[in-house]
Design a protein around this motif. Structure first.
Motif, PDB file in Angstrom:
ATOM      1  N   VAL B 154       0.842  -1.196   0.000  1.00  0.00           N
ATOM      2  CA  VAL B 154       0.000   0.000   0.000  1.00  0.00           C
ATOM      3  C   VAL B 154       0.876   1.244   0.000  1.00  0.00           C
ATOM      4  CG1 VAL B 154      -1.556   1.386   1.405  1.00  0.00           C
ATOM      5  CG2 VAL B 154      -1.993  -1.033   1.100  1.00  0.00           C
ATOM      6  N   GLY B 391       5.120   4.960  -8.451  1.00  0.00           N
ATOM      7  CA  GLY B 391       3.733   5.081  -8.899  1.00  0.00           C
ATOM      8  C   GLY B 391       2.764   4.904  -7.746  1.00  0.00           C
ATOM      9  N   ARG B 392       3.045   3.903  -6.896  1.00  0.00           N
ATOM     10  CA  ARG B 392       2.182   3.650  -5.744  1.00  0.00           C
ATOM     11  C   ARG B 392       2.149   4.858  -4.804  1.00  0.00           C
ATOM     12  NH1 ARG B 392       1.485  -2.109  -4.646  1.00  0.00           N
ATOM     13  NH2 ARG B 392       0.542  -2.780  -6.588  1.00  0.00           N
ATOM     14  N   PHE B 394       2.806   8.019  -5.549  1.00  0.00           N
ATOM     15  CA  PHE B 394       2.052   9.099  -6.172  1.00  0.00           C
ATOM     16  C   PHE B 394       0.557   8.823  -6.069  1.00  0.00           C
ATOM     17  CE2 PHE B 394       5.821  10.608  -8.727  1.00  0.00           C
ATOM     18  CZ  PHE B 394       5.765  11.897  -8.250  1.00  0.00           C
ATOM     19  N   ALA B 395       0.180   7.577  -6.309  1.00  0.00           N
ATOM     20  CA  ALA B 395      -1.243   7.220  -6.243  1.00  0.00           C
ATOM     21  C   ALA B 395      -1.767   7.460  -4.838  1.00  0.00           C
ATOM     22  CB  ALA B 395      -1.443   5.771  -6.644  1.00  0.00           C
ATOM     23  N   PHE B 397      -0.677   9.726  -2.760  1.00  0.00           N
ATOM     24  CA  PHE B 397      -0.839  11.180  -2.643  1.00  0.00           C
ATOM     25  C   PHE B 397      -2.154  11.625  -3.280  1.00  0.00           C
ATOM     26  CE2 PHE B 397      -0.175  15.176  -5.052  1.00  0.00           C
ATOM     27  CZ  PHE B 397      -0.083  16.068  -3.990  1.00  0.00           C
ATOM     28  N   ILE B 398      -2.419  11.094  -4.469  1.00  0.00           N
ATOM     29  CA  ILE B 398      -3.633  11.484  -5.189  1.00  0.00           C
ATOM     30  C   ILE B 398      -4.872  11.063  -4.405  1.00  0.00           C
ATOM     31  CG2 ILE B 398      -4.971  11.155  -7.311  1.00  0.00           C
ATOM     32  CD1 ILE B 398      -2.452  12.723  -7.816  1.00  0.00           C
ATOM     33  N   ILE B 399      -4.851   9.860  -3.846  1.00  0.00           N
ATOM     34  CA  ILE B 399      -6.063   9.407  -3.156  1.00  0.00           C
ATOM     35  C   ILE B 399      -6.244  10.171  -1.847  1.00  0.00           C
ATOM     36  CG2 ILE B 399      -5.170   7.473  -1.787  1.00  0.00           C
ATOM     37  CD1 ILE B 399      -7.870   6.231  -3.342  1.00  0.00           C
ATOM     38  N   LEU B 401      -5.453  13.312  -1.449  1.00  0.00           N
ATOM     39  CA  LEU B 401      -6.004  14.587  -1.880  1.00  0.00           C
ATOM     40  C   LEU B 401      -7.479  14.442  -2.250  1.00  0.00           C
ATOM     41  CD1 LEU B 401      -4.182  17.053  -2.095  1.00  0.00           C
ATOM     42  CD2 LEU B 401      -4.137  16.737  -4.554  1.00  0.00           C
ATOM     43  N   VAL B 405     -10.724  16.201  -0.570  1.00  0.00           N
ATOM     44  CA  VAL B 405     -11.650  17.044  -1.327  1.00  0.00           C
ATOM     45  C   VAL B 405     -13.084  16.547  -1.174  1.00  0.00           C
ATOM     46  CG1 VAL B 405     -12.334  17.665  -3.674  1.00  0.00           C
ATOM     47  CG2 VAL B 405      -9.952  17.870  -2.975  1.00  0.00           C
ATOM     48  N   PHE B 468      -5.909   2.746   1.052  1.00  0.00           N
ATOM     49  CA  PHE B 468      -6.128   1.624   0.162  1.00  0.00           C
ATOM     50  C   PHE B 468      -6.661   0.396   0.897  1.00  0.00           C
ATOM     51  CE2 PHE B 468      -3.402   4.097  -2.665  1.00  0.00           C
ATOM     52  CZ  PHE B 468      -4.191   4.045  -3.793  1.00  0.00           C
ATOM     53  N   LEU B 471     -10.353   0.933   1.239  1.00  0.00           N
ATOM     54  CA  LEU B 471     -10.973   0.934  -0.089  1.00  0.00           C
ATOM     55  C   LEU B 471     -10.960  -0.467  -0.698  1.00  0.00           C
ATOM     56  CD1 LEU B 471      -9.625   4.273  -1.556  1.00  0.00           C
ATOM     57  CD2 LEU B 471     -11.877   3.788  -0.619  1.00  0.00           C
TER      58      LEU B 471
END
Lengths: 468, 481
Positions: B154, B391-392, B394-395, B397-399, B401, B405, B468, B471
């Motif tokens: 994760v 990649g994980r 960054f992903a 970080f995106i999730i 954010l 939101v 993750f 989710l």
């Protein structure tokens, strides 16, 4: 430079014809620009030089800054904007098609300058089309190499001729739309001057207006609807426009990004309409009109306003704030992160869950049935990360100059995404005039970084760039 | 999905919860706080239910695989909190299940948000249970972040796979058991030291234990409404600051340092970044405060550092109110809510290592743009990270954010202002607890509508389980065979 110099001549003539006193200022600026352009061209011109990647980044970044300087000269020389910082802010806000203004009262400005102001945005828009459709895909900035194959025009490996041909093709589309919206404005009751100004700033997704109350100042549903439609068009990939104008509707139908663009817009409009109906507006049609206008104005990063959204519920304002980050489609004149990146990130996050469950399976990400490699996905995520980091940095600096939390946040988001109005003390009913000079400079830097998709600026800052 | 194996572990959890609850009985009896009955009955009930389940499925307990592990982790938090909520309802200090559940989930996720106006009004037994729940939550987090998350990969946590001490068995449970036992010993030892030191500072056993739990679990719970400010002691503030920093360190690294590898303190990439961040932000805060008029003296410096560490390690003791320091400081602390301390610690939020990798990877991307054919490795601890790991991260970080939101949006729909929603959701996702509420900073959320409390509770678990994991359980793919 030569080009800009000639362009300034247009408002000069008009200003002269209208008998205003600012035309000498415009004339002098034009002279300076032509002279400077002529000299650099003469001194540095070597016909056979081949542009390299790095030079591309450099020229684009420097070009924008130079344009900003030249654009500021008329405002400053004419004495209408006495402070240099303010003139620079206004000019950069124009060339980056942001549309933030430091002018408290736009309506008293001489017409020549107002036209110049709108024109700056239109020229900025032209620059962006070249940048986002021809240059960024070739350079591969932030995953934009995905669009490499889509770029119309001959596929020659050399950068220069290719960029030129692409640009000319798409500028034709741009001009066509500008003329169309101008004519529609004129029919809708704007005078010729305002029609031209607004046509320029609509298609550039800029947002400068000749009225203090922006589009809301016309009080005309017709104009609101026309603007909404053309803002939406300006937020679309110009390659798609080029294709369907030539009778090829297929790319429009298969583009995932376009579907998302429509989907997001429609969903947001419905939400805003529902939440403003009965609270701010009595009639559902008025609510729909303003909701659609505001959603599209922010999503396409135009930043016109028909109504002060600060009067709406926090959730609606927040939605608009988030949209400031989204921006329109890649290859449009809009700023922000761009829908395609957002959609790839959403898809990737969803696949990430699958990947955790099946560590050995290869689960590729696709866009329009094309595989997207992990490298490209990482680039896009890095792009978003840098975007957010710069946004945070900008907000910290703004907050340090004494602006409150929400206003700092809104102003920086708005500058990064090239929108225009922010939140709080820089909302749609306010201007940026009261900000500290440091804050203004920070915002212009944010505008340029946002406009040039971050990397161009970052590259110049990186040490590796200067090493030969 | 092997539900029998899950049943065994859940039975164990029930028993554990009962034992944990019974530790508060002596305090309840000693202070005659009148909540002994409720605590005793719940503890006994929980223990018996657990024993029953455990006996029933005992022989299946070793059949755990990753999928079962993930499920237990997700459900475990809910079970502990639901059971923990019962005594609050029985005693009657909280009159509805939502609030009681919110109280306990915030404790077990080491958030320490509360719905109560005054925690001092709580009887001593319940107060102690609330504190120890933070500590137990911290224990859970240690297992999660060092045993389960690296295995799942994760958010790039597979890079810790090799670093975790203990034998490398393929089966989940023996490995977890031994790793956990080892690290819990460290955790308990450091906690013991802090308790003794706090008692030197003039706290009684009850307060010292409670504050130790709050510090080591990076929860930030206190027995006083005023938090540590109640004691008005420089000694206690500095002591707690130091131990918060320790609690924010990777517990596996703590273990190795205790075994003599002191050089890890300055060689580890993550630790260096973590210390660097704390020092930099502290300097910024001290500098900004002295420019804007605060007197530069020892108290001001220790106070500033205390707050930076307190929010930076996601502990957040409620002391003084940093909202009075100006909008820039509020924003800086808001950002700190997202950083968090080291991976493998009890702290929440994004974690230093991820932020470090994000910056390095972003920079590498820029270099790669200028030199398209160059291979630019992203190194952590002198090892190049594979593209997938980056990649994980960054992903992740995106999730983070995206969750921020979306949750903020929901809170605004429920009527919070944008500012409050930002501060509250950031505090929940990062398991900090201290959020923005209009003009002040507070960890009291009684005014949030009921549905909002459930959203916030969800955010706490989401953040605690590193997004993750939760989710995963909620995704349909998870349930397909």
């Amino acid at each position: 430079m030569l080009f800009v110099g000639c362009v300034i001549l247009i408002p000069t003539i008009i200003s002269y014809l209208l008998g205003e006193e600012v035309y000498p200022a415009l004339l002098v600026s034009s002279g300076i620009a032509i002279l400077a352009g002529f000299l650099t061209g003469k001194l540095l011109y070597e016909p056979d030089i081949e542009l390299r990647l790095r030079d591309g980044f450099f020229i684009v970044s420097l070009g924008w800054i130079m344009m900003g300087v030249i654009g500021a000269i008329p405002f400053w020389l004419s004495g209408e904007i006495p402070r240099l910082v303010d003139a620079w802010f206004e000019s950069i806000s124009g060339f980056t098609t942001t549309g933030s203004t430091i002018l408290e009262d736009i309506e008293v400005m001489p017409k020549g300058l107002l036209l110049w102001r709108s024109m700056i945005q239109w020229i900025g828009g032209m620059g962006i089309i070249v940048l986002s459709i021809a240059l960024l895909p070739l350079l591969g900035v932030g995953g934009m190499q995905l669009f490499k194959a889509e770029v119309p025009g001959p596929t020659i490996d050399k950068v220069k001729p290719r960029v030129r041909d692409t640009a000319i093709t798409l500028w034709k589309v741009y001009v066509l739309f500008t003329v169309a919206v101008g004519v529609l404005y004129f029919i809708g009751g704007m005078n010729w001057f305002e029609s031209v100004c607004h046509a320029f700033t609509t298609m550039a997704t800029g947002g400068f207006s000749t009225r203090n109350a922006s589009i809301g100042g016309f009080n005309s549903s017709y104009i609101t609807v026309v603007t909404t439609i053309f803002m939406f068009l300006a937020g679309m990939n110009f390659v798609l426009h080029y294709r369907w104008l030539r009778g090829d509707y297929r790319p429009l139908l298969v583009s995932t990004e376009f579907r998302w663009y429509i989907g997001i817009t429609v969903a947001a409009i419905i939400f805003v309409t529902i939440s403003t109906f009965n609270t701010t507006f009595d009639s559902i049609w008025t609510a729909l009109e303003h909701a659609a206008f505001q959603v599209v104005a922010i999503l396409t990063t135009t930043g016109y306003s028909s109504f002060d959204y600060q009067l709406w519920a926090p959730a609606v304002q927040f939605l608009l704030l988030v949209f400031m980050f989204f921006g329109g489609m890649a290859g449009s004149t809009a700023g922000g992160i761009k829908i395609v990146r957002v959609l790839l990130l959403v898809k990737n996050t969803y696949y990430e869950i699958k990947r955790i469950l099946h560590p050995k399976a290869v689960i590729p990400l696709t866009l329009n049935k094309q595989n997207v490699t992990q490298g490209v996905v990482n680039e896009i995520m890095a792009f978003v990360f840098i975007f957010v980091t710069i946004f945070i940095g900008g907000t910290v600096i703004l907050a340090a100059t004494g602006i409150d939390f929400m206003s700092s946040l809104g102003a920086t988001a708005s500058a990064m995404g090239n929108i225009g109005p922010g939140l709080g003390s820089v909302g749609p009913a306010e201007t940026y005039a009261h900000l500290h000079p440091v804050a203004k400079m920070t915002l212009t830097i944010c505008m340029i970084m946002g406009r040039l998709e971050l990397f161009t600026i970052m590259i110049i800052l990186s040490r590796g760039f200067w090493r030969v | 999905m092997n539900f029998r194996a899950i049943g065994a572990v859940i039975g164990f959890l029930f028993m554990f919860c009962g034992i944990a609850m019974s530790t508060s009985l002596p305090f309840s009896l000693y202070y005659r706080s009148g909540d002994g009955g409720a605590l005793g009955i719940t503890a006994l009930g929980s223990f018996l239910v657990g024993l029953f389940l455990y006996r029933l499925f005992r022989e299946h307990r070793h059949n755990m695989k990753i999928r079962e592990g993930v499920f237990v982790v997700g459900v475990g938090w809910l079970i502990l909190s639901s059971v923990g909520a019962i005594p609050f309802l029985l005693v009657g200090v909280i009159d509805n299940f939502t609030d009681a559940f919110f109280e306990m989930i915030s404790a077990f996720t080491t958030t320490s948000a509360t719905t109560l106006d005054s925690i001092e009004a709580l009887p001593h037994g319940l107060l102690f249970f609330r504190s120890i729940a933070h500590w137990i939550g911290g224990m859970g987090m240690i297992v999660l972040s060092l045993a389960i998350l690296p295995m799942l990969g994760v958010g790039g946590m597979q890079m810790f796979h090799a670093e975790v001490p203990g034998p490398t068995h393929d089966k989940l449970s023996p490995r977890i058991k031994q790793t956990a036992a080892l690290l819990w010993t460290v955790y308990a030892a450091v906690s013991g030291v802090l308790t003794v030191l706090l008692m030197f500072g003039g706290m009684n056993l009850f307060d010292a234990l409670s504050h130790t739990f709050g510090t080591m679990g990076t929860g930030g719970c206190s027995t006083r409404d005023a938090g540590l400010a109640y004691y008005d002691s420089e000694y206690i503030n500095i002591l707690v600051t130091v131990f918060m920093i320790i609690a924010g360190m990777n517990i596996a690294v703590q273990y190795r340092i205790l075994r003599g590898e002191v050089s890890l303190l300055w060689t580890g990439s993550e630790l260096r970044f973590y210390f660097g961040l704390i020092i930099t932000v502290s300097l910024v805060v001290i500098g900004y405060r002295s420019i804007t008029g605060a007197v530069l003296n020892g108290t001001m410096i220790s106070d500033s550092v205390f707050h930076v560490v307190s929010v930076g390690t996601t502990t957040a003791f409620a002391n003084s109110d940093f909202s009075a320091w100006g909008s820039m400081m509020v924003f800086v602390f808001f950002l700190l809510m997202f950083t968090g301390a080291c991976a493998g610690s009890t702290s929440g939020a994004m974690k230093s290592i991820r932020i470090l990798v994000l910056f390095k990877a972003a920079f590498a991307e820029i270099i790669r743009l200028v030199h398209p054919r160059a291979i630019v490795p992203v190194r952590v601890n002198k090892r190049a990270l594979p593209t997938e790991v980056i990649g994980r991260i960054f992903a992740f970080f995106i999730i983070y954010l995206t969750s921020f939101v979306l949750a903020s949006f929901v809170m605004m729909l429920l009527g919070l202002s944008m500012y409050d929603a930002f501060g509250t959701v950031a505090a929940m996702l990062g398991n900090i607890g201290l959020g923005f509420q209009g003009d002040t900073i507070s960890s009291e959320y009684g005014h949030i509508p009921m549905f909002g409390k459930w959203v916030l509770a969800f955010c706490m678990v989401l953040g605690r389980l590193e997004f993750f994991t939760l989710l995963l359980i909620l995704s349909p793919t998870f349930w397909k065979n």
